[in-house]
Design a protein around this motif. Structure first.
Motif, PDB file in Angstrom:
ATOM      1  N   THR A   1     -30.336  52.116 -52.576  1.00 27.80           N
ATOM      2  CA  THR A   1     -30.958  50.800 -52.678  1.00 27.80           C
ATOM      3  C   THR A   1     -29.910  49.694 -52.660  1.00 27.80           C
ATOM      4  O   THR A   1     -29.808  48.886 -53.565  1.00 27.80           O
ATOM      5  CB  THR A   1     -31.875  50.708 -53.921  1.00 27.80           C
ATOM      6  OG1 THR A   1     -32.674  51.900 -54.000  1.00 27.80           O
ATOM      7  CG2 THR A   1     -32.810  49.525 -53.840  1.00 27.80           C
TER       8      THR A   1
ATOM      9  N   TRP B   1     -35.219  43.442 -46.770  1.00 26.23           N
ATOM     10  CA  TRP B   1     -34.159  43.667 -45.794  1.00 26.23           C
ATOM     11  C   TRP B   1     -34.791  43.927 -44.442  1.00 26.23           C
ATOM     12  O   TRP B   1     -35.845  44.579 -44.349  1.00 26.23           O
ATOM     13  CB  TRP B   1     -33.271  44.832 -46.211  1.00 26.23           C
ATOM     14  CG  TRP B   1     -31.956  44.908 -45.487  1.00 26.23           C
ATOM     15  CD1 TRP B   1     -31.340  43.902 -44.772  1.00 26.23           C
ATOM     16  CD2 TRP B   1     -31.081  46.019 -45.409  1.00 26.23           C
ATOM     17  NE1 TRP B   1     -30.146  44.326 -44.278  1.00 26.23           N
ATOM     18  CE2 TRP B   1     -29.954  45.634 -44.647  1.00 26.23           C
ATOM     19  CE3 TRP B   1     -31.143  47.309 -45.898  1.00 26.23           C
ATOM     20  CZ2 TRP B   1     -28.893  46.492 -44.377  1.00 26.23           C
ATOM     21  CZ3 TRP B   1     -30.089  48.163 -45.636  1.00 26.23           C
ATOM     22  CH2 TRP B   1     -28.972  47.759 -44.889  1.00 26.23           C
TER      23      TRP B   1
ATOM     24  N   TYR C   1     -26.130  45.203 -57.769  1.00 29.16           N
ATOM     25  CA  TYR C   1     -26.218  45.930 -56.502  1.00 29.16           C
ATOM     26  C   TYR C   1     -25.213  45.361 -55.511  1.00 29.16           C
ATOM     27  O   TYR C   1     -24.526  44.386 -55.800  1.00 29.16           O
ATOM     28  CB  TYR C   1     -27.647  45.868 -55.944  1.00 29.16           C
ATOM     29  CG  TYR C   1     -28.110  44.490 -55.516  1.00 29.16           C
ATOM     30  CD1 TYR C   1     -28.245  44.184 -54.160  1.00 29.16           C
ATOM     31  CD2 TYR C   1     -28.432  43.495 -56.437  1.00 29.16           C
ATOM     32  CE1 TYR C   1     -28.680  42.930 -53.746  1.00 29.16           C
ATOM     33  CE2 TYR C   1     -28.872  42.249 -56.032  1.00 29.16           C
ATOM     34  CZ  TYR C   1     -28.996  41.967 -54.682  1.00 29.16           C
ATOM     35  OH  TYR C   1     -29.423  40.731 -54.280  1.00 29.16           O
TER      36      TYR C   1
ATOM     37  N   MET D   1     -37.640  43.481 -53.210  1.00 29.29           N
ATOM     38  CA  MET D   1     -36.496  43.804 -52.373  1.00 29.29           C
ATOM     39  C   MET D   1     -36.868  43.486 -50.929  1.00 29.29           C
ATOM     40  O   MET D   1     -37.985  43.790 -50.497  1.00 29.29           O
ATOM     41  CB  MET D   1     -36.151  45.296 -52.487  1.00 29.29           C
ATOM     42  CG  MET D   1     -35.807  45.709 -53.908  1.00 29.29           C
ATOM     43  SD  MET D   1     -35.607  47.497 -54.092  1.00 29.29           S
ATOM     44  CE  MET D   1     -37.309  47.991 -54.279  1.00 29.29           C
TER      45      MET D   1
ATOM     46  N   ILE E   1     -32.296  41.521 -53.568  1.00 29.33           N
ATOM     47  CA  ILE E   1     -33.220  41.893 -54.640  1.00 29.33           C
ATOM     48  C   ILE E   1     -33.438  40.658 -55.501  1.00 29.33           C
ATOM     49  O   ILE E   1     -32.471  39.962 -55.855  1.00 29.33           O
ATOM     50  CB  ILE E   1     -32.648  43.032 -55.519  1.00 29.33           C
ATOM     51  CG1 ILE E   1     -32.380  44.283 -54.689  1.00 29.33           C
ATOM     52  CG2 ILE E   1     -33.612  43.344 -56.673  1.00 29.33           C
ATOM     53  CD1 ILE E   1     -31.721  45.421 -55.470  1.00 29.33           C
TER      54      ILE E   1
ATOM     55  N   PHE F   1     -29.503  42.393 -47.270  1.00 26.03           N
ATOM     56  CA  PHE F   1     -30.357  42.975 -48.305  1.00 26.03           C
ATOM     57  C   PHE F   1     -30.324  42.115 -49.562  1.00 26.03           C
ATOM     58  O   PHE F   1     -29.263  41.695 -50.026  1.00 26.03           O
ATOM     59  CB  PHE F   1     -29.863  44.386 -48.623  1.00 26.03           C
ATOM     60  CG  PHE F   1     -30.625  45.078 -49.715  1.00 26.03           C
ATOM     61  CD1 PHE F   1     -31.955  45.410 -49.559  1.00 26.03           C
ATOM     62  CD2 PHE F   1     -30.001  45.413 -50.905  1.00 26.03           C
ATOM     63  CE1 PHE F   1     -32.659  46.063 -50.567  1.00 26.03           C
ATOM     64  CE2 PHE F   1     -30.687  46.060 -51.916  1.00 26.03           C
ATOM     65  CZ  PHE F   1     -32.018  46.383 -51.745  1.00 26.03           C
TER      66      PHE F   1
ATOM     67  N   GLN G   1     -24.832  44.144 -51.306  1.00 32.87           N
ATOM     68  CA  GLN G   1     -25.686  43.627 -50.248  1.00 32.87           C
ATOM     69  C   GLN G   1     -25.192  43.993 -48.839  1.00 32.87           C
ATOM     70  O   GLN G   1     -24.401  43.262 -48.250  1.00 32.87           O
ATOM     71  CB  GLN G   1     -25.762  42.105 -50.342  1.00 32.87           C
ATOM     72  CG  GLN G   1     -26.413  41.600 -51.607  1.00 32.87           C
ATOM     73  CD  GLN G   1     -26.451  40.094 -51.611  1.00 32.87           C
ATOM     74  OE1 GLN G   1     -25.426  39.441 -51.723  1.00 32.87           O
ATOM     75  NE2 GLN G   1     -27.646  39.537 -51.475  1.00 32.87           N
TER      76      GLN G   1
ATOM     77  N   THR H   1     -27.212  51.208 -57.269  1.00 31.54           N
ATOM     78  CA  THR H   1     -27.783  50.000 -57.852  1.00 31.54           C
ATOM     79  C   THR H   1     -28.237  50.319 -59.273  1.00 31.54           C
ATOM     80  O   THR H   1     -28.786  51.391 -59.523  1.00 31.54           O
ATOM     81  CB  THR H   1     -28.960  49.514 -56.989  1.00 31.54           C
ATOM     82  OG1 THR H   1     -28.429  49.073 -55.735  1.00 31.54           O
ATOM     83  CG2 THR H   1     -29.728  48.393 -57.643  1.00 31.54           C
TER      84      THR H   1
END
Length: 168
Positions: A69, A157, A46, A155, A146, A144, A48, A75
């Motif tokens: 996401t 944020w 992913y 997750m 994960i 963010f 960020q 992601t």
């Protein structure tokens, strides 16, 4: 001689520009979360994004709409074996991991079309699985993130944390 010197100067300037550009931190850098849950290898790729003083949930990330996401590419989540997500079966493989955030419930979406930019080409008909989970409040998380945790994926944020449980 003057043309050679000008050409050399242009090449050196280009090299310096590329070097400085590459050295600067990207606004939403790539990240990977990896781990094992119930004996299954899980890998999540992913990007960020950071809050940067913005209102994120319900603002930058609108409620009720499919979210990639993260930032940039969709992601992805890769599973080495079949699992159950919130009690529902999901085959081994690679999926796009989308979410539909809301204040009191998030829909976690595992979509078969994992090679795409953001959620622009998202099609619900390509969903392999959807599950609903409840978000919780957390202390401020600027960037963010994960994480693969003992019994699922979490997750976080801004002031929101969302977790989906995984079992075998």
């Amino acid at each position: 001689m003057k043309n050679v010197r000008n050409s050399l100067f242009s090449v050196l300037a280009l090299i310096m520009f590329v070097t400085v550009s590459c050295a600067q931190k990207k606004a939403s850098p790539a990240a990977t979360a990896e781990g094992k849950v119930a004996g299954v290898d899980i890998k999540i790729d992913y990007h960020q994004p950071s809050a940067k003083g913005r209102s994120v949930m319900g603002g930058l990330v609108p409620y009720g709409k499919v979210w990639r996401t993260g930032a940039n590419d969709a992601t992805t989540i890769e599973l080495s074996d079949a699992i159950k997500v919130e009690g529902k079966e999901l085959a081994a493989g690679k999926y796009a991991l989308f979410t539909i955030p809301n204040e009191n419930e998030w829909v976690i979406v595992f979509n078969n079309t994992h090679k795409q930019w953001g959620a622009y080409d998202y099609k619900e008909s390509d969903d392999a699985l959807r599950v609903s989970v409840k978000p919780s409040k957390t202390d401020m998380v600027e960037t963010f993130v994960i994480d693969v945790v003992d019994d699922g994926v979490e997750m976080k944020w801004e002031n929101t944390a969302v977790k989906f449980n995984i079992s075998k």
